[in-house]
Design an enzyme around this catalytic site. Structure first.
Site, mmCIF file in Angstrom:
data_model
loop_
_atom_site.group_PDB
_atom_site.id
_atom_site.type_symbol
_atom_site.label_atom_id
_atom_site.label_comp_id
_atom_site.label_asym_id
_atom_site.label_seq_id
_atom_site.Cartn_x
_atom_site.Cartn_y
_atom_site.Cartn_z
ATOM 1 N N TRP A 156 0.811 -1.218 0.000
ATOM 2 C CA TRP A 156 0.000 0.000 0.000
ATOM 3 C C TRP A 156 0.840 1.261 0.000
ATOM 4 O O TRP A 156 0.315 2.350 -0.206
ATOM 5 C CB TRP A 156 -0.878 0.013 1.263
ATOM 6 C CG TRP A 156 -0.089 -0.437 2.462
ATOM 7 C CD1 TRP A 156 0.004 -1.727 2.919
ATOM 8 C CD2 TRP A 156 0.761 0.345 3.294
ATOM 9 N NE1 TRP A 156 0.872 -1.791 3.992
ATOM 10 C CE2 TRP A 156 1.339 -0.523 4.248
ATOM 11 C CE3 TRP A 156 1.100 1.695 3.340
ATOM 12 C CZ2 TRP A 156 2.241 -0.084 5.226
ATOM 13 C CZ3 TRP A 156 1.993 2.128 4.313
ATOM 14 C CH2 TRP A 156 2.548 1.239 5.238
ATOM 15 N N ASN A 157 2.125 1.168 0.274
ATOM 16 C CA ASN A 157 2.837 2.400 0.637
ATOM 17 C C ASN A 157 3.205 3.298 -0.540
ATOM 18 O O ASN A 157 3.108 4.516 -0.441
ATOM 19 C CB ASN A 157 4.075 2.059 1.468
ATOM 20 C CG ASN A 157 5.096 1.270 0.703
ATOM 21 O OD1 ASN A 157 4.758 0.446 -0.135
ATOM 22 N ND2 ASN A 157 6.363 1.509 0.981
ATOM 23 N N LYS A 180 -1.892 -8.120 -8.220
ATOM 24 C CA LYS A 180 -2.745 -8.067 -7.026
ATOM 25 C C LYS A 180 -2.459 -6.746 -6.328
ATOM 26 O O LYS A 180 -1.389 -6.547 -5.763
ATOM 27 C CB LYS A 180 -2.469 -9.226 -6.077
ATOM 28 C CG LYS A 180 -3.350 -9.166 -4.815
ATOM 29 C CD LYS A 180 -2.953 -10.223 -3.825
ATOM 30 C CE LYS A 180 -3.597 -10.088 -2.456
ATOM 31 N NZ LYS A 180 -3.827 -8.759 -1.921
ATOM 32 N N ASP A 182 -2.926 -3.963 -3.489
ATOM 33 C CA ASP A 182 -3.330 -3.856 -2.096
ATOM 34 C C ASP A 182 -4.577 -2.966 -2.017
ATOM 35 O O ASP A 182 -4.721 -2.025 -2.794
ATOM 36 C CB ASP A 182 -2.193 -3.232 -1.289
ATOM 37 C CG ASP A 182 -2.413 -3.392 0.195
ATOM 38 O OD1 ASP A 182 -1.939 -4.411 0.736
ATOM 39 O OD2 ASP A 182 -3.073 -2.530 0.794
ATOM 40 N N GLY A 231 7.083 -6.336 -0.418
ATOM 41 C CA GLY A 231 6.374 -6.397 0.855
ATOM 42 C C GLY A 231 7.322 -6.798 1.971
ATOM 43 O O GLY A 231 8.537 -6.586 1.870
ATOM 44 N N SER A 232 6.764 -7.384 3.001
ATOM 45 C CA SER A 232 7.572 -7.683 4.188
ATOM 46 C C SER A 232 8.476 -8.892 3.943
ATOM 47 O O SER A 232 8.208 -9.733 3.075
ATOM 48 C CB SER A 232 6.653 -7.960 5.370
ATOM 49 O OG SER A 232 5.896 -9.117 5.092
ATOM 50 N N GLU A 253 11.368 -7.790 -3.180
ATOM 51 C CA GLU A 253 11.798 -6.479 -2.673
ATOM 52 C C GLU A 253 11.214 -6.345 -1.275
ATOM 53 O O GLU A 253 10.015 -6.111 -1.120
ATOM 54 C CB GLU A 253 11.261 -5.377 -3.585
ATOM 55 C CG GLU A 253 11.692 -5.508 -5.033
ATOM 56 C CD GLU A 253 13.142 -5.122 -5.257
ATOM 57 O OE1 GLU A 253 13.745 -4.509 -4.361
ATOM 58 O OE2 GLU A 253 13.676 -5.442 -6.324
ATOM 59 N N LEU A 254 12.056 -6.477 -0.260
ATOM 60 C CA LEU A 254 11.539 -6.690 1.097
ATOM 61 C C LEU A 254 11.898 -5.544 2.041
ATOM 62 O O LEU A 254 12.153 -4.431 1.618
ATOM 63 C CB LEU A 254 12.038 -8.046 1.598
ATOM 64 C CG LEU A 254 11.818 -9.213 0.597
ATOM 65 C CD1 LEU A 254 12.379 -10.512 1.125
ATOM 66 C CD2 LEU A 254 10.345 -9.348 0.223
ATOM 67 N N CYS A 287 10.221 1.819 1.877
ATOM 68 C CA CYS A 287 11.190 0.751 2.169
ATOM 69 C C CYS A 287 12.599 1.298 2.373
ATOM 70 O O CYS A 287 13.365 0.754 3.161
ATOM 71 C CB CYS A 287 11.174 -0.266 1.047
ATOM 72 S SG CYS A 287 11.387 0.481 -0.577
ATOM 73 N N GLU A 385 12.144 -3.675 11.761
ATOM 74 C CA GLU A 385 11.671 -2.545 10.950
ATOM 75 C C GLU A 385 10.386 -1.980 11.569
ATOM 76 O O GLU A 385 9.443 -2.724 11.836
ATOM 77 C CB GLU A 385 11.383 -3.059 9.533
ATOM 78 C CG GLU A 385 10.948 -1.988 8.559
ATOM 79 C CD GLU A 385 10.551 -2.584 7.198
ATOM 80 O OE1 GLU A 385 9.947 -3.668 7.170
ATOM 81 O OE2 GLU A 385 10.861 -1.948 6.179
HETATM 82 P P1 NAP Z 1 3.054 -7.609 3.475
HETATM 83 O O1 NAP Z 1 2.197 -7.866 4.649
HETATM 84 O O2 NAP Z 1 4.122 -8.588 3.175
HETATM 85 O O3 NAP Z 1 2.039 -7.479 2.235
HETATM 86 C C1 NAP Z 1 2.453 -7.028 0.971
HETATM 87 C C2 NAP Z 1 1.441 -7.472 -0.065
HETATM 88 O O4 NAP Z 1 1.544 -8.887 -0.210
HETATM 89 C C3 NAP Z 1 -0.015 -7.185 0.317
HETATM 90 O O5 NAP Z 1 -0.702 -6.734 -0.819
HETATM 91 C C4 NAP Z 1 -0.523 -8.539 0.768
HETATM 92 O O6 NAP Z 1 -1.906 -8.710 0.552
HETATM 93 C C5 NAP Z 1 0.252 -9.480 -0.135
HETATM 94 N N1 NAP Z 1 0.398 -10.827 0.405
HETATM 95 C C6 NAP Z 1 0.531 -11.198 1.706
HETATM 96 N N2 NAP Z 1 0.652 -12.550 1.802
HETATM 97 C C7 NAP Z 1 0.602 -13.028 0.532
HETATM 98 C C8 NAP Z 1 0.663 -14.343 -0.028
HETATM 99 N N3 NAP Z 1 0.809 -15.431 0.732
HETATM 100 N N4 NAP Z 1 0.582 -14.471 -1.360
HETATM 101 C C9 NAP Z 1 0.434 -13.382 -2.153
HETATM 102 N N5 NAP Z 1 0.342 -12.126 -1.679
HETATM 103 C C10 NAP Z 1 0.433 -11.940 -0.350
HETATM 104 O O7 NAP Z 1 3.756 -6.203 3.555
HETATM 105 P P2 NAP Z 1 3.159 -4.828 4.104
HETATM 106 O O8 NAP Z 1 3.361 -4.796 5.560
HETATM 107 O O9 NAP Z 1 1.818 -4.588 3.539
HETATM 108 O O10 NAP Z 1 4.175 -3.801 3.393
HETATM 109 C C11 NAP Z 1 5.206 -3.213 4.063
HETATM 110 C C12 NAP Z 1 6.511 -3.962 3.847
HETATM 111 O O11 NAP Z 1 6.883 -3.857 2.486
HETATM 112 C C13 NAP Z 1 7.656 -3.374 4.644
HETATM 113 O O12 NAP Z 1 8.401 -4.417 5.216
HETATM 114 C C14 NAP Z 1 8.483 -2.663 3.595
HETATM 115 O O13 NAP Z 1 9.833 -2.511 3.905
HETATM 116 C C15 NAP Z 1 8.265 -3.525 2.406
HETATM 117 N N6 NAP Z 1 8.537 -2.796 1.157
HETATM 118 C C16 NAP Z 1 9.668 -3.088 0.467
HETATM 119 C C17 NAP Z 1 9.982 -2.377 -0.697
HETATM 120 C C18 NAP Z 1 11.240 -2.671 -1.486
HETATM 121 O O14 NAP Z 1 11.335 -2.212 -2.621
HETATM 122 N N7 NAP Z 1 12.206 -3.375 -0.929
HETATM 123 C C19 NAP Z 1 9.124 -1.372 -1.134
HETATM 124 C C20 NAP Z 1 7.996 -1.095 -0.401
HETATM 125 C C21 NAP Z 1 7.708 -1.821 0.747
HETATM 126 P P3 NAP Z 1 -2.953 -8.407 1.737
HETATM 127 O O15 NAP Z 1 -2.890 -6.940 1.949
HETATM 128 O O16 NAP Z 1 -4.221 -8.879 1.192
HETATM 129 O O17 NAP Z 1 -2.470 -9.184 2.939
#
Ligand code: NAP
Length: 516
Positions: A156-157, A180, A182, A231-232, A253-254, A287, A385
């Site tokens: 979402w960010n 997919k 968010d 994502g995470s 990308e975590l 991130c 984090e």
């Molecule tokens: P998250 O909980 O891992 O979720 C990210 C996305 O993945 C959401 O749309 C989520 O859907 C989906 N998802 C979760 N479980 C899944 C599965 N088993 N299969 C497929 N999709 C799945 O992360 P967040 O907390 O929303 O985002 C913040 C994190 O993203 C932070 O750790 C941040 O550092 C990281 N991030 C990294 C970067 C980079 O470039 N390195 C950039 C931006 C953010 P739902 O919402 O439906 O659960």
């Protein structure tokens, strides 16, 4: 698309583009008010599988259409992004709660990524002739075949720019995309997609699904030919496991716990301004945002005073204009996460240097930019984090101590150093273990350089987006060799015996002239 202003009719028309057959919806709140802003449908597993099948068909024609056609379409999309900027900026702000300034950073990034991939795809992916193993008998070329359908999962960010960084190179390489979105970024993504459809990308080639991670997310990672996940780290590990079992590629990308080192030769006021921006743009929900500040003890006094002054009485706001310097946290869950880290740190002895309070007077999820001191390893905020509103400040005695502390993390996404000396900057940046290093800035130098790869090491991920590397993710190299017929290749023992001498001569000659 008829109207180009953020109105309920426009939201409805964008939401209609989601691939979802059922009537289930979820309400999506806006960070400005905390109230329901719109409802989003839930895509089922079958919806996702349908979208992937249709994308697969559309991809065949798109790949055949060639680089020149794709370049024309993507450049048109680039122009539409700029034309529709007011709408896109409004949507980003409405969904994420960030300021217009940070929304503009997203938009500029999305446009730059589109332009880069439109113009570079052919150069990077056109294939090449390589030295054949049996010169004159054989010619060999490497060509690149688009992988097929890429599954893109974005959080979402930074909905707009993160979508662009995965979707556009996939399209430029000749792939289709099922994304997919968010819930909290879906409108921005759908409006971005509309610009591409209006520019000539076929509807089925970039499909957007919404819905639960368990159903829509899992169906996506079960069916696509390549997975782009942002994502995470916890979810990234799960997706890496799935990709491994299916033997498909993935870029992950975590998370990060990004450090900045402030050395003793800098102007403390300027350094404080850079650190404040690096930590609290998008309220730290990026991130590559900074969460750990290592300051040389010699300038700690003036630097800290300047940082406190800069962050005291922050200009917070959610209006759709450029007035505010800091926006809102994106959701109630984010506020809970930030508050939990702060409470834990305070209970274990940390001190608030500046900030530390929710600002419900501005909006339900607003929180002051917060800097802590006295943070120790037993506090959650030390190594985990936070991803919002909190940074910790530590004093160091020298450069070596700073580098060791900066590298002492399970993450390695982004790192920064502030110094006037280019020699020192080179030495420190060589020693920092991270996917990107920014000298005299928090993150924007590397983040905006879309021709350079972006990604992390250690628990911050695998693979890279942006640059050549970002395009090469979406293709399989195919080696095509052709026998020339000038001489027959040996098959019998006698033929091999006859060729042994010439073969050894050739091999030694290549070694002597140092050719591969
Ligand atoms: P998250 O909980 O891992 O979720 C990210 C996305 O993945 C959401 O749309 C989520 O859907 C989906 N998802 C979760 N479980 C899944 C599965 N088993 N299969 C497929 N999709 C799945 O992360 P967040 O907390 O929303 O985002 C913040 C994190 O993203 C932070 O750790 C941040 O550092 C990281 N991030 C990294 C970067 C980079 O470039 N390195 C950039 C931006 C953010 P739902 O919402 O439906 O659960």
């Amino acid at each position: 698309m008829p109207a180009q202003t953020a109105s309920p009719a426009l939201f409805a028309s964008l939401i209609d583009d989601v691939v979802a057959s059922g009537s289930d919806t979820v309400p999506v709140p806006s960070p400005a008010t905390g109230e329901r802003h719109h409802d989003l449908p839930r895509s089922t597993g079958d919806d996702v599988r349908d979208a992937v099948s249709r994308a697969r068909l559309a991809q065949l024609a798109w790949a055949r259409a060639g680089f020149a056609h794709r370049r024309r379409v993507l450049l048109r999309a680039h122009d539409l992004i700029l034309e529709r900027r007011e709408l896109l900026l409004d949507l980003v702000q409405i969904e994420s709660g960030k300021t217009r300034g940070q929304a503009l950073e997203e938009l500029v990034q999305a446009a730059a990524v589109t332009r880069y991939n439109a113009l570079e795809a052919q150069r990077v992916l056109r294939g090449r002739r390589v030295r054949a193993g049996l010169p004159t008998l054989v010619t060999t070329r490497v060509r690149y075949r688009a992988k097929g359908v890429a599954g893109v999962i974005t959080p979402w960010n930074y909905a707009l720019s993160l979508a662009a960084m995965d979707v556009v190179p996939a399209l430029a390489a000749g792939c289709a995309v099922v994304q997919k979105a968010d819930d909290q970024g879906a409108l921005s993504i759908l409006a971005l997609r509309r610009a591409f459809i209006d520019a000539g990308v076929p509807e089925a080639l970039w499909a957007v699904v919404t819905g639960s991670a368990d159903e829509a997310g899992e169906a996506l990672t079960d069916t696509v030919d390549y997975i782009c996940f942002t994502g995470s780290t916890a979810t990234g590990r799960r997706i890496a496991g799935k990709a491994g079992r299916r033997l498909v590629g993935a870029s992950l990308e975590l998370g990060g716990k990004n450090p900045i080192i402030v050395l003793d030769d800098v102007d403390p006021v300027q350094a404080a301004a850079d650190v404040a921006y690096g930590c609290f743009s998008a309220m730290g929900q990026l991130c590559v945002s900074i969460e750990r500040i290592y300051v040389h003890r010699k300038i700690a006094g003036p630097f800290t005073a300047a940082l406190v002054e800069r962050l005291s009485d922050p200009k917070l706001g959610s209006a759709l204009d450029f007035d505010a310097d800091y926006g809102s946290l994106a959701s109630a869950a984010q506020l809970t996460r930030v508050t939990a880290h702060l409470d834990d740190a305070l209970a274990k002895g940390a001190t608030v240097l500046v900030g530390g309070k929710p600002r419900t007077d501005v909006g339900p999820w607003f929180f002051e930019p917060t800097v802590l001191t006295g943070v120790t390893p037993e506090m959650d905020v030390y190594a985990a984090e936070t991803f919002g509103a909190i940074a910790s400040l530590y004093l160091v005695d020298d450069e070596v101590e700073a580098v060791l502390a900066a590298n002492a993390s399970e993450y390695g996404l982004n790192a920064s150093v502030l110094t006037r000396s280019s020699k020192t900057a080179k030495r420190v940046s060589d020693a920092l273990v991270a996917g990107s290093v920014n000298i005299n800035e928090g993150y924007r130098g590397a983040f905006s350089s879309v021709a350079a790869p972006m990604g992390g090491v250690k628990a911050s991920g695998l693979g890279r987006r942006n640059g050549r590397e970002g395009l090469l993710r979406f293709v399989d190299p195919v080696t095509v060799s052709r026998t020339t017929g000038v001489l027959a290749l040996p098959r019998t023992g006698a033929e091999f015996r006859a060729l042994e001498g010439p073969f050894l001569l050739l091999t030694r000659a290549l070694r002597a002239i140092r050719r591969s």
